[in-house]
Write an enzyme that holds these catalytic residues in place. Sequence first.
Site, PDB file in Angstrom:
ATOM      1  N   ALA A  43      -8.382   5.172  12.882  1.00 40.70           N
ATOM      2  CA  ALA A  43      -7.348   6.190  13.019  1.00 40.70           C
ATOM      3  C   ALA A  43      -5.964   5.564  13.015  1.00 40.70           C
ATOM      4  O   ALA A  43      -5.028   6.077  12.400  1.00 40.70           O
ATOM      5  CB  ALA A  43      -7.562   6.983  14.305  1.00 40.70           C
ATOM      6  N   LEU A  92      -9.500   4.084  -1.736  1.00 38.20           N
ATOM      7  CA  LEU A  92      -9.139   5.485  -1.939  1.00 38.20           C
ATOM      8  C   LEU A  92      -7.878   5.827  -1.161  1.00 38.20           C
ATOM      9  O   LEU A  92      -7.645   5.303  -0.075  1.00 38.20           O
ATOM     10  CB  LEU A  92     -10.265   6.406  -1.475  1.00 38.20           C
ATOM     11  CG  LEU A  92     -11.592   6.333  -2.226  1.00 38.20           C
ATOM     12  CD1 LEU A  92     -12.619   7.226  -1.566  1.00 38.20           C
ATOM     13  CD2 LEU A  92     -11.409   6.733  -3.674  1.00 38.20           C
ATOM     14  N   GLU A 125     -18.343  14.609  -0.970  1.00 36.20           N
ATOM     15  CA  GLU A 125     -19.450  13.865  -0.374  1.00 36.20           C
ATOM     16  C   GLU A 125     -18.977  13.187   0.906  1.00 36.20           C
ATOM     17  O   GLU A 125     -17.793  12.860   1.042  1.00 36.20           O
ATOM     18  CB  GLU A 125     -19.969  12.814  -1.355  1.00 36.20           C
ATOM     19  CG  GLU A 125     -18.919  11.771  -1.716  1.00 36.20           C
ATOM     20  CD  GLU A 125     -19.359  10.837  -2.821  1.00 36.20           C
ATOM     21  OE1 GLU A 125     -20.137   9.925  -2.514  1.00 36.20           O
ATOM     22  OE2 GLU A 125     -18.901  11.012  -3.972  1.00 36.20           O
ATOM     23  N   LYS A 127     -17.950  10.435   3.528  1.00 41.55           N
ATOM     24  CA  LYS A 127     -17.414   9.077   3.404  1.00 41.55           C
ATOM     25  C   LYS A 127     -18.127   8.191   4.427  1.00 41.55           C
ATOM     26  O   LYS A 127     -17.855   8.266   5.618  1.00 41.55           O
ATOM     27  CB  LYS A 127     -15.905   9.055   3.633  1.00 41.55           C
ATOM     28  CG  LYS A 127     -15.278   7.682   3.414  1.00 41.55           C
ATOM     29  CD  LYS A 127     -13.765   7.741   3.575  1.00 41.55           C
ATOM     30  CE  LYS A 127     -13.147   6.371   3.295  1.00 41.55           C
ATOM     31  NZ  LYS A 127     -13.611   5.341   4.228  1.00 41.55           N
ATOM     32  N   ASP A 129     -19.143   5.192   6.722  1.00 45.18           N
ATOM     33  CA  ASP A 129     -18.396   4.135   7.395  1.00 45.18           C
ATOM     34  C   ASP A 129     -19.257   2.872   7.409  1.00 45.18           C
ATOM     35  O   ASP A 129     -19.978   2.587   8.363  1.00 45.18           O
ATOM     36  CB  ASP A 129     -18.049   4.565   8.821  1.00 45.18           C
ATOM     37  CG  ASP A 129     -17.034   3.630   9.466  1.00 45.18           C
ATOM     38  OD1 ASP A 129     -16.460   2.795   8.749  1.00 45.18           O
ATOM     39  OD2 ASP A 129     -16.814   3.754  10.684  1.00 45.18           O
ATOM     40  N   TYR A 235     -23.033   5.756  -4.784  1.00 49.10           N
ATOM     41  CA  TYR A 235     -22.149   6.891  -5.062  1.00 49.10           C
ATOM     42  C   TYR A 235     -21.207   6.648  -6.237  1.00 49.10           C
ATOM     43  O   TYR A 235     -20.401   7.517  -6.581  1.00 49.10           O
ATOM     44  CB  TYR A 235     -21.329   7.257  -3.830  1.00 49.10           C
ATOM     45  CG  TYR A 235     -20.534   6.111  -3.221  1.00 49.10           C
ATOM     46  CD1 TYR A 235     -19.466   5.536  -3.886  1.00 49.10           C
ATOM     47  CD2 TYR A 235     -20.873   5.612  -1.968  1.00 49.10           C
ATOM     48  CE1 TYR A 235     -18.749   4.500  -3.332  1.00 49.10           C
ATOM     49  CE2 TYR A 235     -20.161   4.571  -1.399  1.00 49.10           C
ATOM     50  CZ  TYR A 235     -19.093   4.020  -2.091  1.00 49.10           C
ATOM     51  OH  TYR A 235     -18.387   2.985  -1.540  1.00 49.10           O
ATOM     52  N   LYS A 323      -9.827  12.371   5.744  1.00 41.54           N
ATOM     53  CA  LYS A 323     -10.301  11.719   6.958  1.00 41.54           C
ATOM     54  C   LYS A 323     -10.414  12.698   8.127  1.00 41.54           C
ATOM     55  O   LYS A 323      -9.708  13.705   8.206  1.00 41.54           O
ATOM     56  CB  LYS A 323      -9.360  10.564   7.349  1.00 41.54           C
ATOM     57  CG  LYS A 323      -9.182   9.522   6.258  1.00 41.54           C
ATOM     58  CD  LYS A 323     -10.462   8.821   5.874  1.00 41.54           C
ATOM     59  CE  LYS A 323     -10.907   7.794   6.889  1.00 41.54           C
ATOM     60  NZ  LYS A 323     -10.083   6.604   6.934  1.00 41.54           N
ATOM     61  N   CYS A 428      13.810 -16.438  22.793  1.00 42.12           N
ATOM     62  CA  CYS A 428      12.481 -16.614  22.203  1.00 42.12           C
ATOM     63  C   CYS A 428      11.550 -17.251  23.227  1.00 42.12           C
ATOM     64  O   CYS A 428      11.881 -18.304  23.791  1.00 42.12           O
ATOM     65  CB  CYS A 428      12.570 -17.500  20.961  1.00 42.12           C
ATOM     66  SG  CYS A 428      10.957 -17.935  20.266  1.00 42.12           S
ATOM     67  N   CYS A 431      10.602 -21.049  21.890  1.00 43.13           N
ATOM     68  CA  CYS A 431      11.535 -22.175  21.761  1.00 43.13           C
ATOM     69  C   CYS A 431      12.800 -22.014  22.583  1.00 43.13           C
ATOM     70  O   CYS A 431      13.597 -22.953  22.674  1.00 43.13           O
ATOM     71  CB  CYS A 431      11.897 -22.407  20.302  1.00 43.13           C
ATOM     72  SG  CYS A 431      12.940 -21.117  19.582  1.00 43.13           S
ATOM     73  N   CYS A 446      13.923 -14.311  16.599  1.00 44.97           N
ATOM     74  CA  CYS A 446      14.304 -15.628  17.085  1.00 44.97           C
ATOM     75  C   CYS A 446      15.234 -16.284  16.071  1.00 44.97           C
ATOM     76  O   CYS A 446      14.979 -16.261  14.864  1.00 44.97           O
ATOM     77  CB  CYS A 446      13.061 -16.489  17.292  1.00 44.97           C
ATOM     78  SG  CYS A 446      13.410 -18.236  17.576  1.00 44.97           S
ATOM     79  N   CYS A 452      11.684 -23.528  15.791  1.00 43.03           N
ATOM     80  CA  CYS A 452      10.797 -22.690  16.604  1.00 43.03           C
ATOM     81  C   CYS A 452       9.360 -22.986  16.206  1.00 43.03           C
ATOM     82  O   CYS A 452       8.967 -22.735  15.058  1.00 43.03           O
ATOM     83  CB  CYS A 452      11.107 -21.213  16.395  1.00 43.03           C
ATOM     84  SG  CYS A 452      10.002 -20.113  17.302  1.00 43.03           S
TER      85      CYS A 452
END
Length: 705
Positions: A43, A92, A125, A127, A129, A235, A323, A428, A431, A446, A452
């Site tokens: 997701a 896709l 069709e 999908k 997983d 498929y 989805k 940072c 460093c 940084c 660094c």
Amino acid sequence: MARIAVDKLDEAEAREELAWLAQTLGQANKAYHTEDAPTLSDAEYDALKHRNSLIEARFPQLKRRDSASDQIGAAVSEGFSKVAHEVRMLSLGNAFDAAEIVEFDTRVKRYLGMEPDTGLSYTAEPKIDGLSLSLRYENGRLVQAATRGDGAVGENVTANARTVADIPETLKDAPRLLEVRGEVYMSHADFAALNARQAEKGQKTFANPRNAAAGSLRQLDAEITQSRPLRFFAYAWGALSEPLGETQMAAIFRLGDLGFQTNPLTRLCDGTAEILEHYARIEAQRATLGYDIDGVVYKVNDLALQARLGFRSTTPRWALAHKFPAELAWTRLDAIDIQVGRTGALSPVARLAPVTVGGVVVSNATLHNEDYIAGKDSTGAPIREGRDIRVGDWVQVYRAGDVIPKIADVDLERRPETSEPYSFPTKCPECGSDAIREEGDAVRRCSGGLICPAQAVEKLKHFVSRAAFDIEGLGAKQVEQFYQDGWVREPADIFELQSRYGTGLQQLKNREGWGEKSAQNLFAAIEERRSIALRRLIFALGLRHVGEQASTLLARHYGSWQAFEAAMRAAADPEDPAYGDLLAIDGVGKVMAQSLVASFAQDRERASIDRLVAYLDVQEAERPRTEGSPVAGKTVVFTGTLERMTRAEAKARAESLGAKVSGSVSAKTDILVAGPGAGSKEKKAAELGIEILNEDDWLTLIGRI
């Protein structure tokens, strides 16, 4: 989840978010496809990729060449030999609501020049997983099985695929050449039984069926794969010696007749209303199917129309994945860590009290940047209604399939009384250099550059990554080791390893984790990479805003390192023709051009590049296979209204024949194709003496009447 609307983003915000999305989604692709260790949930990945597409649609001039829109899978693992796909295995495009499905139908018809109310049939069709797999049959016998990999090159898993019961060894009455494509998966019942057996043996258990299926198929020992309960749905297809049918549905029936398992929920639907009805039916059955699906795939049924629609760089125009929605959970935010990337970006990461979301335990989340933590966008406008995020907060996270989610909201009623707003570091953490946020930049970076260690190490990791130099035996772990010991500080040092330390062999083979054989192999692998493709070298340099796709584009345009380097030097002067030539490349915008020019103008970075190139034999860029093409290498401009094909079809056809399609007329233009309504471009072409063709003449020239 609250987030600043795309239509409210200004150009600077859009540019920076696209840069962050390219990096985040690129890392997620590698973790998911190569390492079988996802760092983003389905997701989360889908939402980020969808937002990336929306921003690109609003700001097309900002689209990056390393955009997730142009990425397929990831590079193959070291443990398998590589297989070049004769026909690329593409991903896709995704949709998330009914409006996007209607837009998909409209877009297909517009591309084909159909009226909006024209009837059009699609297959729908589930999908699956699982893990994409390609099976090559010659004269009815299985000769090769390969994973998708990065779409162009996959992993050879033939021995493992032969152990899957749903995959036939031989076919009767099959085409002489048949490449069957589908998904390897594991049922819920088999997954539960496998995890129980693993736990009894004290071995690793799997987070979900997809990871279990992918990990099982990608075992180096085929006997382990054979012990795992894998299944396969067919498929699609790749290379063929003869068609399977005239329609998608007929071809699926043919695959079933040949002995492959095809999904019984596949339906032929007339128009968007019917496919949305079937989507609802499949979603209602989702919990009882006995295997994981994460959406429904729609494909134009007529294969002749599929051929006309063709492909974008990574996705077919004739198919779309619709989805399912994400899942939510609440947990405690225990800490916020700061990671420093190779461009110096300070990226905050949420460390969560482990929580199970949809059957998967997650404990990390991305927090984007300091504004996101503070509950505002880069302009100061509130997100999440202005609620900031603090250590100790109870936060809402979401996912739908795998691991890392994003924080969607905060429960203020459960906030500890002692909590304090998070103070984003201005130094940072690696460093101690100032961490600067430039005006208009959503990210704090940084300023330490090569001093660094985090930036230096990340740049070196990028340099040896799969799409870059891909040096066998020199991965992220070895880079960190060599950097810490002072052996490698910049890319050129890699090619000095053996000579700098005497023969190199004696010192290296005595180190922990190394032996004489592995040391010899490393030096041999480094020696082999002294010869490198131009596109790989450009990508390996790790220049900001220049990803893998952009590197390929630049390599094809300039052809050689000498030409590319000279152009970047000359382009430092905006008045020089080289700068205009760089901007004229279709897909190169001002941001990328400025980044390229700035990198080559910096004395220290240029010196580092020069030291590296001195060790290399840089190969000239590969040219498209356009033997006999009358327009190969020519620059073509289309203007006016085309009546026999859409503009998108015309551009795609020209590029497939090796032509460069430009949006503007210049002295470098070879052909102007002018339809009715052509204006200033046609006039300018005439003034420059450029060949001007009408649409019929153009089609005659390229052999399509």
